[in-house]
Design a protein around this motif. Structure first.
Motif, PDB file in Angstrom:
ATOM      1  N   GLN A   1      22.499  55.356  32.459  1.00 33.12           N
ATOM      2  CA  GLN A   1      22.316  53.906  32.584  1.00 33.12           C
ATOM      3  C   GLN A   1      22.924  53.363  33.867  1.00 33.12           C
ATOM      4  OE1 GLN A   1      24.233  52.339  29.091  1.00 33.12           O
ATOM      5  NE2 GLN A   1      22.703  53.187  27.693  1.00 33.12           N
ATOM      6  N   PHE A   2      22.497  52.153  34.224  1.00 30.16           N
ATOM      7  CA  PHE A   2      23.076  51.431  35.367  1.00 30.16           C
ATOM      8  C   PHE A   2      23.141  49.951  35.016  1.00 30.16           C
ATOM      9  CE2 PHE A   2      22.562  48.856  39.231  1.00 30.16           C
ATOM     10  CZ  PHE A   2      23.677  49.288  39.945  1.00 30.16           C
ATOM     11  N   LEU A   3      24.273  49.319  35.357  1.00 25.97           N
ATOM     12  CA  LEU A   3      24.429  47.882  35.116  1.00 25.97           C
ATOM     13  C   LEU A   3      24.627  47.173  36.452  1.00 25.97           C
ATOM     14  CD1 LEU A   3      27.008  48.048  32.149  1.00 25.97           C
ATOM     15  CD2 LEU A   3      24.533  47.634  31.986  1.00 25.97           C
TER      16      LEU A   3
ATOM     17  N   GLY B   1      38.887  55.828  44.219  1.00 28.59           N
ATOM     18  CA  GLY B   1      38.198  55.114  45.295  1.00 28.59           C
ATOM     19  C   GLY B   1      38.412  53.621  45.154  1.00 28.59           C
ATOM     20  N   ASP B   2      38.017  52.932  46.180  1.00 31.67           N
ATOM     21  CA  ASP B   2      38.221  51.491  46.273  1.00 31.67           C
ATOM     22  C   ASP B   2      37.546  50.762  45.109  1.00 31.67           C
ATOM     23  OD1 ASP B   2      39.213  49.242  47.462  1.00 31.67           O
ATOM     24  OD2 ASP B   2      37.871  49.286  49.201  1.00 31.67           O
ATOM     25  N   MET B   3      38.057  49.601  44.778  1.00 28.53           N
ATOM     26  CA  MET B   3      37.399  48.791  43.743  1.00 28.53           C
ATOM     27  C   MET B   3      35.993  48.426  44.213  1.00 28.53           C
ATOM     28  SD  MET B   3      39.220  45.045  44.010  1.00 28.53           S
ATOM     29  CE  MET B   3      38.006  44.283  42.947  1.00 28.53           C
TER      30      MET B   3
ATOM     31  N   GLN C   1      28.385  45.591  36.446  1.00 30.64           N
ATOM     32  CA  GLN C   1      29.389  46.474  35.854  1.00 30.64           C
ATOM     33  C   GLN C   1      30.769  45.821  36.002  1.00 30.64           C
ATOM     34  OE1 GLN C   1      29.175  49.650  34.358  1.00 30.64           O
ATOM     35  NE2 GLN C   1      31.365  49.305  34.044  1.00 30.64           N
ATOM     36  N   GLU C   2      31.527  45.766  34.912  1.00 31.81           N
ATOM     37  CA  GLU C   2      32.852  45.142  34.984  1.00 31.81           C
ATOM     38  C   GLU C   2      33.858  46.054  35.661  1.00 31.81           C
ATOM     39  OE1 GLU C   2      34.388  43.254  31.440  1.00 31.81           O
ATOM     40  OE2 GLU C   2      32.363  42.623  30.915  1.00 31.81           O
ATOM     41  N   SER C   3      34.769  45.427  36.386  1.00 31.10           N
ATOM     42  CA  SER C   3      35.838  46.156  37.058  1.00 31.10           C
ATOM     43  C   SER C   3      36.720  46.837  36.000  1.00 31.10           C
ATOM     44  CB  SER C   3      36.649  45.154  37.873  1.00 31.10           C
ATOM     45  OG  SER C   3      37.563  45.809  38.698  1.00 31.10           O
TER      46      SER C   3
ATOM     47  N   GLY D   1      29.438  59.192  49.007  1.00 33.76           N
ATOM     48  CA  GLY D   1      29.072  57.968  49.713  1.00 33.76           C
ATOM     49  C   GLY D   1      28.055  57.247  48.837  1.00 33.76           C
ATOM     50  N   ASN D   2      28.548  56.324  48.022  1.00 30.48           N
ATOM     51  CA  ASN D   2      27.680  55.706  47.007  1.00 30.48           C
ATOM     52  C   ASN D   2      26.962  54.463  47.557  1.00 30.48           C
ATOM     53  OD1 ASN D   2      26.681  55.588  44.284  1.00 30.48           O
ATOM     54  ND2 ASN D   2      28.097  53.891  43.914  1.00 30.48           N
ATOM     55  N   LYS D   3      26.008  53.967  46.793  1.00 26.95           N
ATOM     56  CA  LYS D   3      25.129  52.842  47.136  1.00 26.95           C
ATOM     57  C   LYS D   3      24.195  53.213  48.283  1.00 26.95           C
ATOM     58  CE  LYS D   3      28.616  49.568  45.435  1.00 26.95           C
ATOM     59  NZ  LYS D   3      29.143  48.189  45.448  1.00 26.95           N
ATOM     60  N   ALA D   4      23.768  54.467  48.274  1.00 31.40           N
ATOM     61  CA  ALA D   4      22.861  54.954  49.314  1.00 31.40           C
ATOM     62  C   ALA D   4      21.516  54.228  49.283  1.00 31.40           C
ATOM     63  CB  ALA D   4      22.659  56.464  49.165  1.00 31.40           C
TER      64      ALA D   4
ATOM     65  N   GLY E   1      40.092  50.896  40.649  1.00 28.63           N
ATOM     66  CA  GLY E   1      40.319  50.872  42.087  1.00 28.63           C
ATOM     67  C   GLY E   1      41.221  49.746  42.573  1.00 28.63           C
ATOM     68  N   GLN E   2      41.430  48.737  41.721  1.00 28.56           N
ATOM     69  CA  GLN E   2      42.273  47.621  42.166  1.00 28.56           C
ATOM     70  C   GLN E   2      43.667  48.145  42.512  1.00 28.56           C
ATOM     71  OE1 GLN E   2      42.147  43.957  39.790  1.00 28.56           O
ATOM     72  NE2 GLN E   2      40.325  44.781  38.765  1.00 28.56           N
ATOM     73  N   GLU E   3      44.200  47.612  43.627  1.00 31.15           N
ATOM     74  CA  GLU E   3      45.439  48.134  44.190  1.00 31.15           C
ATOM     75  C   GLU E   3      46.593  48.106  43.183  1.00 31.15           C
ATOM     76  OE1 GLU E   3      45.660  49.887  46.892  1.00 31.15           O
ATOM     77  OE2 GLU E   3      47.800  50.148  46.519  1.00 31.15           O
TER      78      GLU E   3
ATOM     79  N   GLY F   1      31.869  51.950  43.033  1.00 31.96           N
ATOM     80  CA  GLY F   1      30.839  52.448  42.111  1.00 31.96           C
ATOM     81  C   GLY F   1      31.263  53.630  41.257  1.00 31.96           C
ATOM     82  N   LYS F   2      32.579  53.813  41.065  1.00 28.62           N
ATOM     83  CA  LYS F   2      33.060  54.936  40.244  1.00 28.62           C
ATOM     84  C   LYS F   2      32.527  54.842  38.811  1.00 28.62           C
ATOM     85  CE  LYS F   2      37.271  53.611  41.104  1.00 28.62           C
ATOM     86  NZ  LYS F   2      36.899  52.520  42.024  1.00 28.62           N
ATOM     87  N   SER F   3      32.709  53.683  38.185  1.00 33.86           N
ATOM     88  CA  SER F   3      32.257  53.542  36.796  1.00 33.86           C
ATOM     89  C   SER F   3      30.743  53.674  36.707  1.00 33.86           C
ATOM     90  CB  SER F   3      32.682  52.184  36.232  1.00 33.86           C
ATOM     91  OG  SER F   3      34.084  52.063  36.248  1.00 33.86           O
TER      92      SER F   3
END
Ligand code: GTP
Ligand code: MG
Length: 170
Positions: free
Chosen positions: A30-32, A13-15, A35-37, A118-121, A64-66, A18-20
């Motif tokens: 946990q949640f940061l 998925g795109d950078m 969160q670093e790319s 669909g993250n960040k709901a 996710g970075q191209e 929220g994959k990591s």
């Protein structure tokens, strides 16, 4: 025994989708906020009990970075499952998710279990992609769909459980 299964799972998925964060929530609870790319990819494992079986997920969290796109086949090749992640506040990330689905349909394991997340709901007030639009797309393409939040944990464990249940048994 045959009730214990190892399953390679890849997140694409795109950078910034929220994959990591989804993996960190699932594996460590946990949640940061910052969160670093991801650079290249990161590996995790987590075992789940489903009915009378255990599934050990071997998880590849891709970047996710191209500029890392060309590495992706190494991670989805041979994968039993894929989670394609987009951010509900970004139409670009939904477009990117559909491209990943196409790539997996063309190049991936034909029996792969695919989930669309669909993250960040939790960011309902910034929503750009409706759940209905994503649900229809997922249905048409044989994926199962959930909206998740790595931040609040909503649907995160459920999504991995659902994947575990759908894996073909030997
Ligand atoms: P790349 O590694 O660059 O491909 O990004 P990624 O898909 O791994 O995204 P990452 O998990 O690094 O998350 C990007 C940013 O979004 C971070 O600042 C996270 O804290 C934030 N984030 C991730 N999931 C959620 C969520 O469910 N809700 C909210 N509000 N923020 C989130
Ligand atoms: Mg990442």
């Amino acid at each position: 025994g045959q009730n214990n299964l190892n399953a390679k799972l890849v997140l694409l998925g795109d950078m910034g989708a929220g994959k990591s964060s989804l993996v960190l929530r699932f594996v460590k609870g946990q949640f940061l906020e910052f969160q670093e790319s991801t650079i290249g990819a990161a590996f995790f494992s987590q075992t789940l009990a489903v009915n009378d079986a255990t599934v050990k997920f071997e998880i590849w969290d891709t970047a996710g970075q191209e500029r890392y796109h060309s590495l992706a086949p190494m991670y989805y090749r041979g994968a039993a499952a894929a989670i394609i992640v987009y951010d509900i506040t970004s139409t670009d990330s939904f477009t990117r998710a559909k491209k990943w689905v196409q790539e997996l349909q063309n190049q991936g394991n034909p029996n792969i279990v695919m989930a669309l997340a669909g993250n960040k709901a939790d960011l309902e007030d910034k929503r750009k992609v409706t759940a209905e639009e994503a649900r229809v797309y997922a249905e048409e393409n044989g994926l199962f769909f959930m909206e998740t939040s790595a931040k609040t944990a909503a649907n995160v464990n459920d999504m991995f459980h659902e994947i575990a249940k759908r894996l073909p048994r030997a």
